[in-house]
Design an enzyme around this catalytic site. Structure first.
Site, PDB file in Angstrom:
ATOM      1  N   ILE A  84     -10.503   4.423  14.623  1.00 25.31           N
ATOM      2  CA  ILE A  84     -11.417   5.077  15.569  1.00 25.31           C
ATOM      3  C   ILE A  84     -12.600   4.170  15.862  1.00 25.31           C
ATOM      4  CG2 ILE A  84     -12.950   7.048  15.919  1.00 25.31           C
ATOM      5  CD1 ILE A  84     -11.088   8.683  14.111  1.00 25.31           C
TER       6      ILE A  84
ATOM      7  N   ASP B  21      -5.696  13.436  15.426  1.00 27.71           N
ATOM      8  CA  ASP B  21      -5.720  12.127  16.079  1.00 27.71           C
ATOM      9  C   ASP B  21      -6.795  12.110  17.159  1.00 27.71           C
ATOM     10  OD1 ASP B  21      -5.089   9.889  17.851  1.00 27.71           O
ATOM     11  OD2 ASP B  21      -3.214   9.725  16.732  1.00 27.71           O
TER      12      ASP B  21
ATOM     13  N   HIS C   1     -12.767   3.036   0.442  1.00 24.13           N
ATOM     14  CA  HIS C   1     -12.706   2.048   1.534  1.00 24.13           C
ATOM     15  C   HIS C   1     -13.413   0.748   1.168  1.00 24.13           C
ATOM     16  CE1 HIS C   1     -12.271   5.734   4.360  1.00 24.13           C
ATOM     17  NE2 HIS C   1     -11.072   5.201   4.150  1.00 24.13           N
TER      18      HIS C   1
ATOM     19  N   GLU D 241      -7.722  -5.017   5.597  1.00 28.78           N
ATOM     20  CA  GLU D 241      -7.634  -4.757   4.164  1.00 28.78           C
ATOM     21  C   GLU D 241      -6.484  -5.541   3.527  1.00 28.78           C
ATOM     22  OE1 GLU D 241      -8.791  -0.263   3.411  1.00 28.78           O
ATOM     23  OE2 GLU D 241      -7.793  -0.476   5.352  1.00 28.78           O
TER      24      GLU D 241
ATOM     25  N   ARG E 216      -9.660  16.204   6.619  1.00 31.71           N
ATOM     26  CA  ARG E 216     -10.545  16.548   5.502  1.00 31.71           C
ATOM     27  C   ARG E 216     -11.882  17.067   6.025  1.00 31.71           C
ATOM     28  NH1 ARG E 216      -9.869  10.811   2.572  1.00 31.71           N
ATOM     29  NH2 ARG E 216      -7.674  10.600   3.078  1.00 31.71           N
TER      30      ARG E 216
ATOM     31  N   ARG F 141      -2.760  -2.104  -3.218  1.00 31.51           N
ATOM     32  CA  ARG F 141      -3.944  -1.280  -3.002  1.00 31.51           C
ATOM     33  C   ARG F 141      -3.895  -0.118  -3.992  1.00 31.51           C
ATOM     34  NH1 ARG F 141      -5.033   3.615   1.106  1.00 31.51           N
ATOM     35  NH2 ARG F 141      -7.273   3.820   0.805  1.00 31.51           N
TER      36      ARG F 141
ATOM     37  N   LEU G 212     -13.926   4.305  10.170  1.00 24.44           N
ATOM     38  CA  LEU G 212     -13.480   5.541  10.798  1.00 24.44           C
ATOM     39  C   LEU G 212     -11.998   5.465  11.127  1.00 24.44           C
ATOM     40  CD1 LEU G 212     -16.468   5.856  13.332  1.00 24.44           C
ATOM     41  CD2 LEU G 212     -16.328   6.752  10.987  1.00 24.44           C
TER      42      LEU G 212
ATOM     43  N   ARG H  22      -7.341  10.072  19.527  1.00 24.18           N
ATOM     44  CA  ARG H  22      -6.827   9.759  20.867  1.00 24.18           C
ATOM     45  C   ARG H  22      -6.327  11.016  21.567  1.00 24.18           C
ATOM     46  NH1 ARG H  22      -2.882   5.265  18.428  1.00 24.18           N
ATOM     47  NH2 ARG H  22      -2.677   7.067  17.035  1.00 24.18           N
TER      48      ARG H  22
ATOM     49  N   ASN I  15       0.880  -1.171   0.000  1.00 26.18           N
ATOM     50  CA  ASN I  15       0.000   0.000   0.000  1.00 26.18           C
ATOM     51  C   ASN I  15       0.915   1.218   0.000  1.00 26.18           C
ATOM     52  OD1 ASN I  15      -1.770   2.095   0.450  1.00 26.18           O
ATOM     53  ND2 ASN I  15      -2.725   1.225   2.258  1.00 26.18           N
TER      54      ASN I  15
END
Length: 404
Positions: free
Chosen positions: A331, A282, A179, A383, A240, A90, A208, A284, A12
């Site tokens: 997430i 982020d 996705h 993925e 975004r 990918r 997410l 977190r 990827n």
């Protein structure tokens, strides 16, 4: 030492990173996973792990080619090079041309290049990864797995924009969705976890991560999704903006003198969670700051959760029932607070959170809702495994038919 050429190298390639994994498609075990990151910058490095532990290799400053050389050296040291049967890549955007994964040839590479205006941040890097691996594996089969392919089952009412139809006819301007590789994996996994038939299932899915999207999936096929012509449309994301008034472009140009490129950069790289919080993209970091009273962090999370819940409510109109709402991605899989807020705002659809199960990221089935609730569950996406599966399947088909 495994010298049987059966494993799949999954690549990827991003604008400043190369994620990689070697996967045995029979056992579905990842023998090694890693990422070459901060490429083109000071402090480039490879972080990788095997079944035992995590390791770091300093690269100082490396471009994609040098990083790939280091990855191949690593694989050779781990006695994995001779085990590779094929490489799976990918690729973010395949336009309308690709409805399934495909063996890579010159025609496919040209089509990927032709889609670069639709995914200028992704397709050039994906194509670079293909070009570099072809240089080092001249005769090895390579496969492109497209994020957009899964969404090609959407009906026209879901993918068309209400703009002059000639733009679709002439330039294929439409909603594509992304996705898709993740959605294919979690749809199958969710149905297995719930013990329901995928061919008679109705799911809402929310992927997410730093990039976020949601989809309505009926009987294993996508029927609507949030990302559009590009990965900018839809939900609030890490950097975004997601959906906004299209006339914002004119407003920012008039008031600030920004060019189209300036505005595109702002909406892709400086907006979303980062833009509202002025702190981080982020989740977190934002949750920690929010718990310490940072009001902009609290606001960023609130906007993120509300827009997600509102969008999922809208996507539900594409279904006839809801067998499950699937949370996935970094997430979705790990933020119990985000899931709690979204489920709370979806009470109108019959969702009732099981607080304890949610804190544990799901019970034994991944379910985070009460028995008398519309079902919501957590599914860890994979993925890389999906890419390995597709690659192995195509290689086996080619071998069986004798096609080159």
């Amino acid at each position: 030492m495994n010298t049987t050429p059966s494993n799949i190298l999954v690549i990827n390639c991003g604008s400043s990173s190369i994620k990689f994994a070697v996967i045995n498609p029979t056992t579905e075990q990842a023998l090694i996973t890693g990422i070459a990151e901060r490429l083109g910058e000071t402090g480039s490095q490879i972080v990788w792990k095997d079944s035992q532990q995590k390791h770091t290799i300093a690269l100082t400053t490396a471009d994609h080619d040098l990083a790939m050389q280091s990855i191949l050296k690593l694989l050779a040291e781990q006695q994995l090079i001779d085990s590779l049967a094929a490489i799976g890549h990918r690729v973010v955007h395949g336009g309308e041309e690709f409805t399934h994964s495909t063996l890579i040839n010159e025609k496919v590479k040209k089509a990927i290049a032709d889609c670069q205006p639709l995914a200028p941040l992704h397709n050039p890097a994906n194509l670079l990864g293909i070009t570099i691996t072809e240089k080092y594996f001249e005769k090895m089969p390579q496969v492109a797995v497209f994020d957009t392919a899964f969404h090609q089952t959407m009906p026209a009412q879901a993918y068309l924009y209400a703009i002059p139809y000639r733009f679709y006819k002439e330039k294929s301007v439409r909603r594509y969705g992304f996705h898709g590789t993740s959605y294919r994996y979690v749809t199958t996994a969710a149905c297995q976890q719930l013990g329901i038939d995928q061919q008679h299932s109705q799911l809402l899915c929310a992927h997410l991560g730093n990039g976020c999207s949601a989809a309505a999936i009926s009987n294993g096929q996508a029927i609507d999704t949030t990302m559009g012509l590009t990965p900018l449309e839809g939900l609030v994301m890490g950097t975004r903006s997601g959906n906004l008034d299209p006339n914002l472009f004119s407003f920012l140009a008039a008031e600030y003198g920004y060019s189209l490129d300036d505005i595109s950069h702002i909406l892709n790289k400086e907006s979303g969670l980062l833009g509202i919080s002025e702190l981080s993209n982020d989740m977190r970091t934002l949750e920690e700051a929010a718990n310490q009273g940072n009001q902009q962090a609290q606001l960023a999370i609130a906007v993120f959760c509300y827009q997600l819940a509102k969008t999922l409510g809208g996507l539900a109109t594409a279904l006839t029932k809801i067998d499950g709402l699937v949370f996935t991605g970094g997430i979705g899989e790990n933020s119990s607070y985000v899931r709690q807020q979204v489920i709370k705002q979806l009470a109108i659809l019959g969702f009732k959170l099981d607080e304890q199960a949610n804190l544990q990221n799901g019970n034994e089935q991944g379910v985070i809702t009460q028995p008398n609730s519309t079902c919501a569950l957590v599914v860890k996406t994979n993925e890389e495994l999906m890419i390995a599966r597709d690659t192995a399947s195509l290689i086996n088909q080619t071998t069986a038919t004798g096609n080159d």
